[in-house]
Design an enzyme around this catalytic site. Structure first.
Site, mmCIF file in Angstrom:
data_model
loop_
_atom_site.group_PDB
_atom_site.id
_atom_site.type_symbol
_atom_site.label_atom_id
_atom_site.label_comp_id
_atom_site.label_asym_id
_atom_site.label_seq_id
_atom_site.Cartn_x
_atom_site.Cartn_y
_atom_site.Cartn_z
ATOM 1 N N CYS A 298 33.556 26.067 12.000
ATOM 2 C CA CYS A 298 32.349 26.290 11.232
ATOM 3 C C CYS A 298 32.372 27.660 10.884
ATOM 4 O O CYS A 298 31.982 28.715 11.693
ATOM 5 C CB CYS A 298 30.813 25.836 11.967
ATOM 6 S SG CYS A 298 30.727 24.258 12.305
ATOM 7 N N LEU A 299 32.510 28.074 9.578
ATOM 8 C CA LEU A 299 32.594 29.336 8.931
ATOM 9 C C LEU A 299 32.107 29.374 7.379
ATOM 10 O O LEU A 299 32.660 28.304 6.958
ATOM 11 C CB LEU A 299 34.019 29.994 9.169
ATOM 12 C CG LEU A 299 34.494 30.651 10.489
ATOM 13 C CD1 LEU A 299 35.753 31.015 10.478
ATOM 14 C CD2 LEU A 299 33.433 31.807 10.782
#
Length: 447
Positions: free
Chosen positions: A93-94
């Site tokens: 998750c970025l």
């Protein structure tokens, strides 16, 4: 006209591979540059310290206009969530990957690239990863403080167990008990077999195997120090605490067992030492057969001897038992330095698969130095473009030994005791210098 995205990807891979960054590595099969493997080594002073975390990076044809897809593959078969932002499923998750909503300006742009992605992932591996979970960034309740420690504790354990121990045991074909298991076929093993109808896709692609083996030898004492410290905080068979943000299928569950981990770490070290020793036997057989590699190493040895004589270098190089796969270097301490007057011997062990497998070096003469591990393993970096040149490795070892004003770099922490004194207070540095000088004096007395 060549595919512009392929050109961009190839350029980025080349730039990362040429850097001296000791915490990132990338590789791909020659025929498939869109599918890349990346390795991030966990940062110092975090629960991820010196762990080996692998990621799969898949570039689309619209790269760099669109970001690649990144998947974490160090997940213990999808059973371990190593970070609030790195799921057990492999999801990372970025905001720059479009997998998390970020602030304005944090989204992907063509100016970014593979290195910036890897550095962003590495930044998630902080000393307090609990705060990476949205809503827990400024958690100050007593329960949150306890959770922060509990979360770091179990990440540290699983970093050692999964990313280091399991990985090295697989590379060395070892069981949990240290026993060897049958080796799978590799390209090297298939040299004398009928290769018709076979291709590289049938062979496991393990580009970081040699790197991880050599880094394990660098960080061996740090792994044992982490185990010793953790044993004071947790007990064997104590269950991991589940965090508020962990779900049944996206968590890090298990129990502590540092006693077993310590045993497995020591068994890996023994297996690596045995593997290194086996190179000498295999090397002599290659010499007997006049194999190309044996002839090449013999020629390199003769050239190095001649170069040292021509340049008036005080150091001496010999072959052990006339074996071109084991070089013994006698290093004369540099005048006007703390090494002045020292006489140190180190061996260079060369693999039958050199340069794909890089040399392993070990000092036979004890020297107290922040770049040399307690067992004599030096921390050095040879130029990636000259990895097949043995003299480059000799020069790099000597450069690491003689470097007078090195920048602080925790990635070179191979001797925890010497490192702490070298980078400590002025009084610590004086003690370091005295201990180094003592080993220099002893190097002459032991002759």
């Amino acid at each position: 006209m060549a595919d512009q995205s392929i050109i961009r990807i190839t350029k980025e891979l080349s730039e990362i591979q040429k850097t001296t960054d000791l915490s990132l590595a990338v590789a791909c099969r020659d025929v498939d540059v869109r599918n890349v493997k990346a390795l991030i080594i966990g940062p110092h002073d975090t629960p991820y310290e010196f762990g080996f975390f692998e990621f799969a990076v898949k570039f689309n044809k619209e790269y760099p206009r669109k970001h690649p897809q990144v998947t974490a593959t160090t997940t213990n078969g999808g059973r371990c969530r190593f970070n609030p932002n790195i799921y057990a499923t492999g999801r990372v998750c970025l905001s720059i990957l479009g997998t998390w909503r970020g602030e304005r300006g944090e989204e992907w742009s063509a100016a970014q690239g593979l290195e910036s992605i890897l550095l962003s992932i590495q930044s998630l591996m902080s000393s307090n990863p609990y705060e990476n979970e949205p809503g827990f960034e400024e958690a100050n309740e007593p329960s949150d403080k306890r959770n922060q420690k509990d979360y770091a504790d179990k990440i540290r354990h699983e970093t050692l167990r999964i990313s280091v121990v399991q990985r090295l045991e697989e590379y060395l074909h070892m069981g949990v008990d240290g026993a060897a298991s049958p080796k799978p076929a590799t390209l090297a093993d298939l040299d004398d077999m009928d290769m018709e109808g076979m291709d590289d896709s049938n062979i496991p692609f393990e580009p970081f195997k040699d790197l991880c083996k050599r880094r394990f030898l660098w960080y061996y004492d740090s792994y044992l120090a982490a185990v010793e410290k953790a044993k004071k905080d947790v007990k064997d068979n104590q269950a991991f605490v589940r965090m508020p943000f962990e779900g049944s299928t996206n968590s890090m569950d298990g129990k502590f067992n540092y006693t077993e981990l310590e045993k497995r770490i020591r068994n890996i070290k023994k297996a690596l030492d045995a593997e290194t020793a086996s190179w000498a036997v295999e090397g002599l057989e290659l010499k007997r057969k006049d194999a190309t590699l044996a002839v090449n190493l013999q020629r390199q040895f003769e050239q190095v001897v001649e170069t040292f004589k021509r340049n008036g270098a005080p150091h001496n190089v010999e072959l052990e038992d006339n074996n071109p796969f084991i070089w013994t270097v006698t290093y004369i301490g540099k005048p006007m330095t703390n090494l002045d007057g020292g006489l140190f011997r180190f061996k260079i062990f060369l693999s039958p698969h050199f340069p794909e497998e890089q040399p392993r070096v070990k000092f036979e003469t004890r020297v107290f130095h922040h770049r040399i591990a307690a067992d004599g393993t030096p921390c050095y970096s040879a130029s990636p473009s000259r990895r097949e040149d043995v003299k480059t490795h000799i020069d790099s070892v000597i450069d690491a030994l003689e470097e007078e004003h090195p920048p602080y770099d925790p990635r070179t922490l191979v001797n925890p005791e010497a490192h702490k004194l070298y980078w400590g207070s002025p009084e610590d540095r004086k003690l370091y210098n005295r201990r180094l000088r003592r080993t220099v004096q002893q190097s002459m007395e032991d002759l």
